[in-house]
Scaffold this motif. Structure first.
Motif, PDB file in Angstrom:
ATOM      1  N   UNK A   1     -77.869  56.581  16.024  1.00  0.00           N
ATOM      2  CA  UNK A   1     -76.852  55.987  15.700  1.00  0.00           C
ATOM      3  C   UNK A   1     -75.969  55.513  16.388  1.00  0.00           C
ATOM      4  N   UNK A   2     -75.200  54.457  16.225  1.00  0.00           N
ATOM      5  CA  UNK A   2     -74.115  54.036  17.137  1.00  0.00           C
ATOM      6  C   UNK A   2     -72.894  54.949  17.145  1.00  0.00           C
ATOM      7  N   UNK A   3     -72.078  54.926  18.392  1.00  0.00           N
ATOM      8  CA  UNK A   3     -71.905  54.138  19.461  1.00  0.00           C
ATOM      9  C   UNK A   3     -72.790  54.386  20.635  1.00  0.00           C
ATOM     10  N   UNK A   4     -73.168  53.441  21.405  1.00  0.00           N
ATOM     11  CA  UNK A   4     -74.028  53.815  22.725  1.00  0.00           C
ATOM     12  C   UNK A   4     -73.303  54.039  24.081  1.00  0.00           C
ATOM     13  N   UNK A   5     -73.456  54.743  24.932  1.00  0.00           N
ATOM     14  CA  UNK A   5     -72.706  54.564  26.443  1.00  0.00           C
ATOM     15  C   UNK A   5     -73.507  53.164  26.866  1.00  0.00           C
ATOM     16  N   UNK A   6     -72.579  52.054  27.062  1.00  0.00           N
ATOM     17  CA  UNK A   6     -73.150  50.854  27.520  1.00  0.00           C
ATOM     18  C   UNK A   6     -73.781  50.964  28.803  1.00  0.00           C
ATOM     19  N   UNK A   7     -74.954  50.233  28.914  1.00  0.00           N
ATOM     20  CA  UNK A   7     -75.842  50.276  30.109  1.00  0.00           C
ATOM     21  C   UNK A   7     -76.756  51.504  30.534  1.00  0.00           C
ATOM     22  N   UNK A   8     -76.466  52.398  29.390  1.00  0.00           N
ATOM     23  CA  UNK A   8     -77.340  53.743  29.887  1.00  0.00           C
ATOM     24  C   UNK A   8     -78.643  53.425  29.612  1.00  0.00           C
ATOM     25  N   UNK A   9     -79.178  52.407  28.656  1.00  0.00           N
ATOM     26  CA  UNK A   9     -80.718  51.965  28.341  1.00  0.00           C
ATOM     27  C   UNK A   9     -81.343  51.603  29.650  1.00  0.00           C
ATOM     28  N   UNK A  10     -80.577  50.924  30.684  1.00  0.00           N
ATOM     29  CA  UNK A  10     -81.443  50.470  31.947  1.00  0.00           C
ATOM     30  C   UNK A  10     -80.955  51.428  33.138  1.00  0.00           C
ATOM     31  N   UNK A  11     -79.862  52.140  33.077  1.00  0.00           N
ATOM     32  CA  UNK A  11     -79.865  52.863  34.207  1.00  0.00           C
ATOM     33  C   UNK A  11     -80.467  53.996  34.387  1.00  0.00           C
ATOM     34  N   UNK A  12     -80.787  54.319  35.733  1.00  0.00           N
ATOM     35  CA  UNK A  12     -81.531  55.815  35.825  1.00  0.00           C
ATOM     36  C   UNK A  12     -80.509  56.963  35.427  1.00  0.00           C
ATOM     37  N   UNK A  13     -81.271  57.794  34.913  1.00  0.00           N
ATOM     38  CA  UNK A  13     -80.368  59.105  34.744  1.00  0.00           C
ATOM     39  C   UNK A  13     -80.799  60.569  35.334  1.00  0.00           C
ATOM     40  N   UNK A  14     -80.416  60.445  36.722  1.00  0.00           N
ATOM     41  CA  UNK A  14     -81.224  61.595  37.383  1.00  0.00           C
ATOM     42  C   UNK A  14     -80.770  63.009  36.895  1.00  0.00           C
ATOM     43  N   UNK A  15     -79.520  62.949  36.216  1.00  0.00           N
ATOM     44  CA  UNK A  15     -79.142  64.366  35.851  1.00  0.00           C
ATOM     45  C   UNK A  15     -79.613  64.731  34.489  1.00  0.00           C
TER      46      UNK A  15
END
Length: 907
Positions: free
Chosen positions: A465-479
Motif C-alpha cells: 500500500x502507498x506511500x512509498x519511499x521514492x527511489x527505494x525500488x532501484x537503490x541498493x539497500x545494504x542495511x
C-alpha cells in the motif's frame, strides 16, 4: 383465500435464513497418500530419546511401503538385508529387503506355502549407534500379526549384539519378542523362553489379529531382565512405564546391542502369513509407547493478505526477476496450489476483506460494501464461527478496514479477531514499509496457544500500500535484512494505459520493493510454522485485497483491478502439490472452504463455494466445469464525487471475456476532475505525472479518467489489458447478450440492490472515517457516520412501490424471489389443515439477508388482532437461491374465518 397485500411496516425480524448444509470432507485422498509413503523419524542416540524407528506404512493389515535403504536417515546404518532357508513364496512382494526397487509397492507381509524343510527368514539391519547394555534401560515396541496352522512356528523381533552391517545371519540374539504357535501364546526369550496366553488388556491370543508389543530391557551386569506386555487395543497402552508387565524373563548380555532383526522360524509343512510394522527402539517409555497416529484434526488456518498487490507480480506468475523476486510466495505455489483465475470480489480494501471474511459478495453486505462503512453483526465472519467451535483466533497488521469503529457496528473487536500488534521492528527496508513486526506477532500468538488446539490467524501485511519511499525500488539497500541489490529502472513493466515515463517506472519499482519486503515477511512467518512443527497441518493462504494502487487498476473492475494472486499450501491435505488450477474462483470461496475443513455448518447463507474438492483432486487445469466465471463489483471508495457517492460497477470474468456493467455512467469513474483531484486514483508520483502531463499523454489520461459507457466488453485473449471496448460492436452482440444475462441472473439470485432497483442505498450509507489520503476536494463528509438521507429515502420509496403494478410491493417481490419489473400473481398458497390451522406456503430468496419477514394470523382482520404468537415456519425444499417455506398459523377447528399475512421489512 389469498394473502392480504403487503404491509411494509418496519418489523423486528423473527426469522433469518438457516445455514446451508456443509459438504463431506475431501481430505481422505491426500492423507491416504501420506500413509502409503511410509513414515520415517530420526533422532541421533543421546539421552532419553528415540534411537530408531521403521514404519512400512499401510493400513488394514496390508502393510505397504517404499524401499527403506536410507541408511542413517532412519537411525540405522545398514540396509535391511535378508537370508532365508526352506520354501518361501515371494510372488506377493518382499519384506523390503536389500535389492528392492525404490518406490515399488511391496507388502511387508510374507506367506510360506509349504515344504518339508520348514522355513527360517531373517531380515535385519544394524543401528547407527550401538546401545550399551551396562546399567541402563532400553525400550522396544512394534505391532505384528501372524496366521498359521498348529505347529512350532515363531514370528517376532530380535535384538542382536555383534552383528555385521547388512549381513542378515550375523550377531548374537540378546532377546526375542513375538509369538509361538505351539503354545498359542505370546513369547519372549533369551537363552530360554517364557510365554503368556493373554494380553495385558485381557484378550487371549488368536491368529490373524494385530497386536502391539512393548518391552523394557533392564541391563545390569549379571542381572538382566526382559519385561514385555502385549496389547490388542493401542488405546490401552499406558502413558507411563507401568510397574507390572504381562511376562518377564532373565537374559544375559554385556555386549552393546547393535542390530534389530525381523524373524520367523517355522516347522515343516507349516503355512504361515505374518506382518511386522512400526518398530521403535528408545531409551524412554514415551519414545516407544506412541500410539498409531490419529487422523489429522482440523487444519490450522493462516491467511496472509497483502494490501494492493497486483496479479502477476510474483515469480510463480511469471514476473521478470529484474522487476520483483518473491521466493517465499513462489514456494507456497510450488508446494501447494496456484489459482490462475482468482478474483477479488471488490477492487477496494474493506469491501474485499468483508467479503473474504463472510463468504458473501460485497453487494450482499449492505453498509460493508462501501469503504469506511459499517460491518453489520448479522454478517457473521468465519473467524467468529471458528472461535465458537474451539479455534484460537487472532490477527496482526491490517484486519478488516478502513471502516467504522467496532462499537458503531455492534462489535467488540475487529472482525478479523483479537489484535496481536504489540511487536514492532526497526528493520523495515524503507520508510514506506510498516513498522509492524508481523512474524514476531504471529510467533507470540503461536506461543500463547494451548498445544493441539487448532488456530486461525489473519496476517494483514500493509505492503505494498502507498506511500512509498521514492527511489527505494532501484537503490541498493545494504542495511536491509537481507541486503537488497540495486535494480535497473528499465526493468519496470509499464502497463499500456500509463505513460511510459521514468517517473512511472520509478513508482512501479518502489511498489515492487514493498512486494519483496512482504515476501521476506512471509518467509519469516513460514519459519515460525516450521520451528513449531506446525507446517504439515496448517493451511496457508496468500492473496491480495485488490490490484496495484495505480490508475485503472485498484478501484476498477478491469482485469488489473480484480484479479488476485491466490496461492494455497497445506501439506497434509493437498493432493499432488505444485498444480496450477484454472477454475474461476473468488476470495469469497475461502470462508466456505474453512467451514468445510473444520466440519462446521456455515452460520449464514454463503455465495462462495468450498475449494476443498480442488485440494483433493490430483488434476491440474480446469477441474470443476461449473467454475466457468467469477464476479466482482464496486461501490463507494474515495471521497470523489458530489454527495460522496460511488461509481457502481459489476463485472463478470470468463475464460475469454470480461463484461462490465456501469450503473451510473454519468458519474466520473476516477472522481470529479475539478477540485477533487480524481480521488479514486491513489495518490503518488504516477498519478501526479499523469494529471500534470495529460496533454502529452491524452490516450492514457482518457483511459484512466474519462466517462465510460453503461456496458463494456473485452476479449481477454487478444486484449488482456482491456483497452478496446467491444460492447458496441455488432460482431460481438451475441457474446454481450449472453454475458449480460448471466451477470444479471447471478446478481438477482444474490439479491443485489443495484440490479433489483434500490441501489441508491449504497450511496446513502454513512461514511465512518474522515479522509486522510486524497488531496483537495470539496465533497468530504466529516466521517461522523451520518447517512445521506436523500438516497436512503429514494431507495425505500422504490421498495415500498409496486413497479409492475401486480399488487405486490417491490420489497415483497425481492423477498419472494419474483421479478419486481414483471407482473406476478401472489406466490403465497393457503390451506387449512385437519386441525384447523392455516398454512401459508411461499418461496423465499434466502441468499439475501437484507430483508426479513414474519407471518401473522387474525380471525377478524381488525388491526389489533394480528399476531405471530404460536406461528412456526419450516423449510420444505431448496433449489438454487430459493427455498419453499411453510408457515403454520394456529387456529382452533371451530374458528369460522382464518386470515394470514406476510410482512416484509428491511431491518
Amino acid at each position: 383465500m389469498p394473502a392480504p397485500a403487503c404491509d411494509d411496516r418496519r418489523l423486528i425480524p423473527t426469522m433469518h435464513a438457516t445455514p446451508l448444509r456443509s459438504l463431506p470432507h475431501p481430505r481422505s485422498l491426500a492423507r491416504t497418500a501420506v500413509v502409503a509413503l511410509g513414515l520415517w523419524a530420526v533422532t541421533p542416540h543421546a539421552g532419553a530419546e528415540l534411537i530408531a524407528y521403521q514404519s512400512f506404512g499401510g493400513a488394514s493389515g496390508a502393510l505397504h511401503g517404499t524401499d527403506p535403504n536410507a541408511g542413517a536417515a532412519s537411525g540405522f546404518s545398514g540396509t535391511w538385508a535378508a537370508t532365508a532357508s526352506g520354501d518361501m513364496d515371494f510372488a506377493t512382494g518382499s519384506l523390503l529387503i536389500a535389492g528392492d526397487t525404490a518406490g515399488a509397492d511391496h507388502r511387508a507381509e510374507r506367506t510360506r506355502t509349504g515344504g518339508a524343510s520348514g522355513l527360517k527368514l531373517n531380515v535385519q539391519t544394524t543401528l547407527e549407534n550401538p546401545v550399551s547394555t551396562l546399567g541402563g534401560t532400553l525400550y522396544l515396541s512394534f505391532k505384528f500379526r501372524a496366521d498359521w496352522t498348529a505347529g512350532a512356528n515363531q514370528v517376532g523381533i530380535q535384538l542382536l549384539a555383534g552383528a555385521t552391517a547388512s549381513s542378515a545371519g550375523s550377531g548374537t540374539v540378546v532377546c526375542a519378542i513375538g509369538t509361538n504357535s505351539a503354545n498359542s501364546a505370546f513369547r519372549i526369550a533369551g537363552s530360554t523362553q517364557n510365554t503368556t496366553a493373554s494380553t495385558a488388556d485381557g484378550y487371549p491370543y488368536t491368529n490373524n489379529t494385530t497386536y502391539f508389543a512393548i518391552g523394557r530391557l533392564e541391563t545390569a551386569s549379571g542381572n538382566d531382565t526382559l519385561r514385555v506386555s502385549f496389547y490388542r487395543d493401542a488405546a490401552n497402552i499406558p502413558a507411563a512405564d507401568p510397574a507390572a508387565f504381562s511376562v518377564s524373563h532373565p537374559i544375559s548380555t554385556d555386549a552393546p546391542i547393535n542390530a534389530i532383526r525381523l524373524y520367523t522360524n517355522n516347522g515343516p509343512n507349516q503355512d504361515v502369513t505374518f506382518a511386522i510394522d512400526e518398530v521403535r527402539l528408545g531409551t524412554a517409555w514415551t519414545d516407544v509407547s506412541t500410539k498409531p497416529p490419529p487422523a489429522p484434526g482440523p487444519p490450522n488456518i493462516v491467511v496472509v493478505i497483502l494490501d494492493d498487490w497486483g496479479a502477476g507480480d510474483s515469480g510463480a506468475e511469471g514476473a521478470a526477476p529484474g522487476f520483483v523476486q518473491t521466493p517465499n510466495f513462489d514456494s507456497i505455489a510450488n508446494q501447494g496450489l496456484r489459482f490462475s483465475n482468482a478474483v477479488t470480489p471488490a477492487p477496494s480494501c474493506s469491501p474485499a476483506r468483508a467479503a473474504l471474511l463472510t463468504g458473501r459478495n460485497p453487494w450482499q453486505l449492505e453498509e460493508a460494501a462501501c469503504l469506511t462503512g459499517l460491518f453489520p453483526t448479522k454478517y457473521v465472519t468465519y473467524v467468529d464461527a471458528l472461535e465458537a467451535a474451539g479455534y484460537a483466533v487472532g490477527y496482526t497488521g491490517k484486519g478488516w478496514g478502513p471502516g467504522a469503529p467496532d462499537a458503531a457496528s455492534g462489535r467488540t473487536r475487529n472482525p478479523a479477531g483479537p489484535a496481536w500488534n504489540t511487536r514492532t521492528t526497526a528493520g523495515r527496508w524503507t520508510t514506506g514499509c510498516s513498522s509492524n513486526n508481523y512474524w514476531k506477532n504471529f510467533e507470540d500468538f503461536v506461543a500463547a496457544q494451548t498445544p493441539g488446539q487448532p488456530f486461525c490467524f489473519w496476517i494483514g501485511i500493509n505492503e505494498p500500500h502507498r506511500g512509498y519511499e521514492a527511489g527505494s525500488g532501484t537503490a541498493a539497500l545494504p542495511s536491509a535484512v537481507p541486503p537488497q541489490p540495486a535494480k535497473n529502472l528499465a526493468e519496470a513493466p509499464v502497463p499500456p494505459w500509463l505513460p511510459a515515463h521514468d517517473t512511472v517506472r520509478s513508482d512501479l519499482m518502489d511498489y515492487a520493493r514493498e512486494v519483496e519486503y512482504a515476501d521476506y515477511q512471509l518467509g519469516q512467518i513460514l519459519a515460525v510454522l516450521d520451528a513449531n512443527q506446525l507446517a504439515a497441518n496448517t493451511l496457508v493462504v496468500v492473496c491480495t485485497d485488490n490490484g496495484r494502487p495505480f490508475a485503472r487498476a485498484k478501484q476498477n473492475t478491469y482485469a488489473a483491478g480484480i484479479r488476485s494472486p491466490l496461492f494455497i499450501r497445506w501439506p497434509d491435505g493437498i493432493a499432488n502439490p505444485g498444480r496450477v488450477i484454472t477454475d474461476h474462483v473468488s476470495l469469497i470461496d475461502l470462508a466456505p472452504t474453512f467451514y468445510e475443513l473444520a466440519d462446521l455448518e456455515p452460520p449464514i447463507p454463503l455465495a462462495g463455494r468450498s475449494l476443498a474438492p480442488l485440494f483433493a483432486s490430483p488434476a491440474s487445469g480446469r477441474i470443476d466445469p461449473a467454475r466457468s466465471s467469477a464476479m466482482a463489483g464496486m461501490e463507494r471508495h474515495g471521497y470523489a464525487r458530489p454527495d460522496d457517492v460511488g461509481y457502481p460497477m459489476r463485472a463478470l470474468r470468463t475464460d475469454t471475456h470480461l463484461y462490465i456493467r456501469n450503473f451510473k455512467p454519468d458519474r466520473w469513474p476516477a472522481g470529479n476532475p475539478t477540485n477533487d483531484y480524481y480521488t479514486d486514483i491513489d495518490n503518488g508520483p504516477a498519478k501526479d505525472f499523469l494529471i500534470a502531463n495529460q496533454n502529452a499523454y491524452p490516450t492514457e489520461f482518457a483511459l484512466c479518467t474519462a466517462h465510460r459507457p453503461a456496458e463494456e466488453l473485452y476479449d481477454l485473449g487478444s486484449d488482456p489489458h482491456c483497452l478496446t471496448n467491444l460492447a458496441g460492436n455488432p460482431a460481438h452482440a451475441a457474446t454481450l447478450e449472453t454475458l449480460r444475462g448471466e451477470l444479471e441472473s447471478q446478481l438477482r439470485d444474490e439479491g443485489d440492490p443495484r440490479i433489483l432497483g434500490h441501489g441508491d442505498l449504497f450511496d446513502g450509507y454513512a461514511r465512518w472515517a474522515a479522509p486522510n489520503w486524497n488531496q483537495g476536494g470539496t465533497f468530504k463528509p466529516d466521517g461522523s457516520g451520518t447517512p445521506n438521507a436523500a438516497y436512503i429515502t429514494a431507495a425505500e420509496a422504490v421498495l415500498a412501490g409496486d413497479s409492475d403494478g401486480d399488487g405486490l410491493s417491490d420489497l415483497l417481490e425481492h423477498l419472494f424471489g419474483t421479478r419486481a419489473d414483471l407482473p406476478n400473481g401472489s406466490p403465497v398458497q393457503t390451506s387449512r389443515d385437519p386441525s384447523g390451522n392455516l398454512t401459508l406456503t411461499f418461496p423465499h430468496r434466502f441468499t439475501s439477508m437484507e430483508f426479513s419477514f414474519r407471518a401473522e394470523a387474525s380471525s377478524s382482520l381488525a388491526h389489533e388482532s394480528w399476531t405471530d404468537a404460536g406461528v412456526t415456519t419450516e423449510i420444505l425444499s431448496e433449489t438454487g437461491a430459493l427455498r419453499t417455506l411453510r408457515s403454520t398459523l394456529p387456529f382452533p377447528p371451530t374458528t369460522p374465518r382464518a386470515f394470514g399475512r406476510i410482512l416484509g421489512s428491511r431491518p
